[in-house]
Design a protein around this motif. Structure first.
Motif, mmCIF file in Angstrom:
data_model
loop_
_atom_site.group_PDB
_atom_site.id
_atom_site.type_symbol
_atom_site.label_atom_id
_atom_site.label_comp_id
_atom_site.label_asym_id
_atom_site.label_seq_id
_atom_site.Cartn_x
_atom_site.Cartn_y
_atom_site.Cartn_z
ATOM 1 N N TYR A 145 0.852 -1.182 0.000
ATOM 2 C CA TYR A 145 0.000 0.000 0.000
ATOM 3 C C TYR A 145 0.891 1.237 0.000
ATOM 4 C CZ TYR A 145 -3.285 -3.491 1.779
ATOM 5 O OH TYR A 145 -4.051 -4.620 1.942
ATOM 6 N N SER A 147 1.057 5.736 -1.551
ATOM 7 C CA SER A 147 0.655 6.756 -2.512
ATOM 8 C C SER A 147 1.288 6.542 -3.879
ATOM 9 C CB SER A 147 1.026 8.145 -1.973
ATOM 10 O OG SER A 147 0.723 9.152 -2.909
ATOM 11 N N GLU A 148 2.597 6.235 -3.899
ATOM 12 C CA GLU A 148 3.265 6.049 -5.182
ATOM 13 C C GLU A 148 2.769 4.803 -5.909
ATOM 14 O OE1 GLU A 148 5.711 7.870 -7.118
ATOM 15 O OE2 GLU A 148 4.721 9.387 -5.888
ATOM 16 N N MET A 149 2.364 3.781 -5.155
ATOM 17 C CA MET A 149 1.758 2.627 -5.807
ATOM 18 C C MET A 149 0.420 3.018 -6.420
ATOM 19 S SD MET A 149 0.257 -0.987 -4.486
ATOM 20 C CE MET A 149 -1.367 -0.251 -4.540
ATOM 21 N N ASN A 150 -0.360 3.815 -5.695
ATOM 22 C CA ASN A 150 -1.649 4.257 -6.229
ATOM 23 C C ASN A 150 -1.465 5.088 -7.490
ATOM 24 O OD1 ASN A 150 -2.906 3.018 -4.060
ATOM 25 N ND2 ASN A 150 -3.088 4.900 -2.865
ATOM 26 N N LEU A 151 -0.467 5.983 -7.472
ATOM 27 C CA LEU A 151 -0.225 6.822 -8.640
ATOM 28 C C LEU A 151 0.282 5.988 -9.826
ATOM 29 C CD1 LEU A 151 1.441 9.960 -7.020
ATOM 30 C CD2 LEU A 151 -0.885 9.763 -7.937
ATOM 31 N N SER A 153 -0.444 2.932 -10.379
ATOM 32 C CA SER A 153 -1.625 2.215 -10.866
ATOM 33 C C SER A 153 -2.471 3.118 -11.750
ATOM 34 C CB SER A 153 -2.465 1.708 -9.690
ATOM 35 O OG SER A 153 -1.752 0.789 -8.904
ATOM 36 N N LYS A 154 -2.655 4.368 -11.313
ATOM 37 C CA LYS A 154 -3.439 5.313 -12.107
ATOM 38 C C LYS A 154 -2.793 5.537 -13.473
ATOM 39 C CE LYS A 154 -6.543 7.337 -10.992
ATOM 40 N NZ LYS A 154 -7.992 7.108 -11.230
ATOM 41 N N THR A 168 5.800 8.692 -12.466
ATOM 42 C CA THR A 168 5.360 9.761 -11.579
ATOM 43 C C THR A 168 6.494 10.781 -11.441
ATOM 44 O OG1 THR A 168 6.200 8.755 -9.539
ATOM 45 C CG2 THR A 168 3.983 8.097 -10.258
#
Length: 211
Positions: A145, A147-151, A153-154, A168
């Protein structure tokens, strides 16, 4: 002995945090000590999930995902990466550096293009890739988990087109801009869910668009 960053331990700490909000700072520190790691995060999205499933059925799609996994895993390992998980048509992997993640991404897309030359159109594999860099909470080697994983993914799932690699801003800062052998990049800005995202797209030799 179970590793200290296992799912049961994370669930225990989160439950304690929910029950004792006054201890949130203390528990957050404990979670970071046990689970925090810094990685380059690569998220690969197989292009055409909905189209393939509607046209050929879910078993055809699952077989293609299996082929993608077989192709990707040795290339990820070759670049010192580790495959963390597979969710639907996405692969999530981590690398020690952004440079290694980019090298793996380039080799993955080139290998898919080479494999496609010997396959019928219905079996062609295409992918888009997002890469981030920073702290993640790693649950053993099976989930993460951050933030950079979420970004990432986006970028990989929603913003990159087939054959594109997007970084990113945090990941791009890890690239050496004065290295004469470094890749060429184009700066792009997206507005997603009220967020302004500055990203960087790798430019393929002889093209300003995509691989």
């Amino acid at each position: 002995m179970a590793p200290s960053n296992n799912r049961a331990e994370l669930d225990r700490l989160l439950q304690t945090r929910n029950e004792h909000p006054e201890k949130a700072a203390e528990i957050d520190a404990a979670i970071h000590r046990a689970f925090s790691q810094t990685h380059a995060v690569l998220v690969l999205d197989m292009s055409g999930f909905s189209r393939l499933t509607v046209r050929y059925g879910i078993i055809h799609f699952l077989a293609m995902m299996h082929r993608l996994h077989i192709i990707a895993l040795p290339l990820i390992n070759q670049h010192q990466g580790k495959l963390i998980k597979q969710e639907a048509d996405n692969l999530f992997a981590v690398f020690p550096t952004v440079a290694l993640a980019v090298e793996a991404a380039v080799d993955l897309l080139k290998t898919l293009a080479a494999v496609n030359t010997g396959l019928p159109d219905s079996l062609d594999l295409f992918a888009s890739i997002g890469i981030g860099y920073g702290e993640v909470l790693m649950v053993e080697d099976s989930d993460m988990y951050g933030s950079e994983m979420n970004l990432a993914s986006k970028l990989g799932e929603d913003l990159a087109r087939s054959g594109e690699i997007l970084l990113t801003e945090a990941a791009f800062t890890q690239i050496d801009p004065v290295d004469p052998a470094s890749d060429r990049w184009e700066e792009l800005e997206f507005s997603v869910s009220g967020l302004q995202l500055m990203t960087h797209k790798r430019l393929w030799q002889g093209s300003r668009d995509r691989f």
